[in-house]
Design a protein around this motif. Sequence first.
Motif, PDB file in Angstrom:
ATOM      1  N   MET A   1       5.861  -5.124  -2.352  1.00  0.00           N
ATOM      2  CA  MET A   1       5.703  -3.698  -2.123  1.00  0.00           C
ATOM      3  C   MET A   1       4.445  -3.189  -2.844  1.00  0.00           C
ATOM      4  O   MET A   1       3.696  -2.370  -2.334  1.00  0.00           O
ATOM      5  N   LEU A   2       4.235  -3.743  -4.039  1.00  0.00           N
ATOM      6  CA  LEU A   2       3.071  -3.356  -4.840  1.00  0.00           C
ATOM      7  C   LEU A   2       1.778  -3.766  -4.141  1.00  0.00           C
ATOM      8  O   LEU A   2       0.811  -3.013  -4.077  1.00  0.00           O
ATOM      9  N   ARG A   3       1.779  -4.995  -3.588  1.00  0.00           N
ATOM     10  CA  ARG A   3       0.566  -5.466  -2.892  1.00  0.00           C
ATOM     11  C   ARG A   3       0.328  -4.658  -1.622  1.00  0.00           C
ATOM     12  O   ARG A   3      -0.818  -4.369  -1.274  1.00  0.00           O
ATOM     13  N   ALA A   4       1.413  -4.291  -0.946  1.00  0.00           N
ATOM     14  CA  ALA A   4       1.258  -3.454   0.255  1.00  0.00           C
ATOM     15  C   ALA A   4       0.671  -2.097  -0.150  1.00  0.00           C
ATOM     16  O   ALA A   4      -0.237  -1.572   0.512  1.00  0.00           O
ATOM     17  N   ALA A   5       1.175  -1.547  -1.263  1.00  0.00           N
ATOM     18  CA  ALA A   5       0.686  -0.248  -1.738  1.00  0.00           C
ATOM     19  C   ALA A   5      -0.791  -0.338  -2.105  1.00  0.00           C
ATOM     20  O   ALA A   5      -1.585   0.555  -1.801  1.00  0.00           O
ATOM     21  N   GLN A   6      -1.155  -1.443  -2.758  1.00  0.00           N
ATOM     22  CA  GLN A   6      -2.551  -1.652  -3.147  1.00  0.00           C
ATOM     23  C   GLN A   6      -3.437  -1.721  -1.900  1.00  0.00           C
ATOM     24  O   GLN A   6      -4.523  -1.137  -1.844  1.00  0.00           O
TER      25      GLN A   6
ATOM     26  N   LYS B   1       7.858  12.725 -14.461  1.00  0.00           N
ATOM     27  CA  LYS B   1       8.234  11.766 -15.506  1.00  0.00           C
ATOM     28  C   LYS B   1       9.210  10.698 -14.982  1.00  0.00           C
ATOM     29  O   LYS B   1      10.168  11.030 -14.280  1.00  0.00           O
ATOM     30  N   GLY B   2       8.930   9.455 -15.331  1.00  0.00           N
ATOM     31  CA  GLY B   2       9.813   8.352 -14.942  1.00  0.00           C
ATOM     32  C   GLY B   2       9.469   7.749 -13.592  1.00  0.00           C
ATOM     33  O   GLY B   2      10.034   6.731 -13.202  1.00  0.00           O
ATOM     34  N   ASP B   3       8.529   8.357 -12.892  1.00  0.00           N
ATOM     35  CA  ASP B   3       8.213   7.950 -11.518  1.00  0.00           C
ATOM     36  C   ASP B   3       6.755   7.506 -11.426  1.00  0.00           C
ATOM     37  O   ASP B   3       5.864   8.224 -11.866  1.00  0.00           O
TER      38      ASP B   3
ATOM     39  N   ALA C   1       7.049  18.607   3.506  1.00  0.00           N
ATOM     40  CA  ALA C   1       7.551  17.287   3.908  1.00  0.00           C
ATOM     41  C   ALA C   1       6.447  16.247   3.955  1.00  0.00           C
ATOM     42  O   ALA C   1       6.705  15.053   3.796  1.00  0.00           O
ATOM     43  N   ASP C   2       5.214  16.684   4.177  1.00  0.00           N
ATOM     44  CA  ASP C   2       4.109  15.722   4.236  1.00  0.00           C
ATOM     45  C   ASP C   2       2.815  16.408   3.785  1.00  0.00           C
ATOM     46  O   ASP C   2       2.828  17.598   3.447  1.00  0.00           O
ATOM     47  N   ALA C   3       1.725  15.642   3.798  1.00  0.00           N
ATOM     48  CA  ALA C   3       0.482  16.186   3.244  1.00  0.00           C
ATOM     49  C   ALA C   3      -0.048  17.380   4.051  1.00  0.00           C
ATOM     50  O   ALA C   3      -0.426  18.389   3.455  1.00  0.00           O
TER      51      ALA C   3
END
Length: 209
Positions: free
Chosen positions: A61-66, A96-98, A193-195
């Motif tokens: 998931m991290l690599r997809a995000a990157q 915080k925490g996210d 809901a979105d940008a």
Amino acid sequence: MAIQDIFQSIVAFNDAHIAEQVQAEIDAGTDIASILNEGLIQAMDAVGKQFGEGKLFVPEMLRAAQTMKVGLEVLRPHLAGAEREERGTVVIGTVKGDLHDIGKNLVAMLLEGAGFTIVDLGVDVEPEKFLEAAKAYDARLVAMSALLTTTMPQMERGVRLIREAGLHAKTVVGGAPVTEDFAIKISADGYGADAPSAVELARTLTSER
Ligand code: B12
């Protein structure tokens, strides 16, 4: 080259070609919103769904995000260049925490494109930091993002602190688990809901003083 290639790069967590794929679509005159929505955002949704189904895990998931971030950076000037009329300062951050910041970054980019000055506090932001920054930058708007249900209560604290301080800054909240009902419940001034709806909301809220 096609939007589908961009989608594929993200779902395959492959950032080797995404920059050139996005650039090729821009050069071909493809609508920027289509590249963003059908290429980048839908791919990240697909990744999230697979994660939810236990078919892939955090490292993927991290690599997809990157990979998505690399693509977003290529799109950035096109998202942010649209309009340049000074509309005031927006303080934005993930609560915080996210640590999720892709959606927050996208919202910041579109707000910047719509003429707002952005003060981005990053991720894992304490409610008190939102308040401090709102004061320090005389913000018109404080925008908070949360992607985890467990971090949503931090929004409530942030909104309360800003209200209690009597600032003129309006508060807006968003992120996948956040709803209009939740925003009303915590007395935020708005929910997007979105940008693109974050931009509409920001315009509306900052035009009513
Ligand atoms: C990428 C991702 C990650 C990456 C984040 C990388 C990064 N730099 O952001 C990493 C791998 C680090 C990660 C970690 C975790 N994640 Co995660 N992640 C995702 C994923 C797949 C995509 C999120 C994303 O970027 N979407 C694309 C962007 C464009 O969409 P968006 O963020 O929703 O933003 C849009 C709107 O919501 C809105 N918006 C967003 N913010 C704001 C703010 C305002 C003011 C407004 C108006 C609008 C707005 O506009 C944006 C643009 O249109 C989601 C699944 C999903 N589909 O949401 C899971 C997801 C959010 N993660 C989840 C989980 C469980 C985790 C972990 C706990 C996993 C673990 N066991 O460690 C950790 C938590 C780490 C932490 N403390 O934050 C769960 C959350 C469940 C829940 N309801 O609480 C999800 C839903 C996956 C799932 N199906 O279970 N994650």
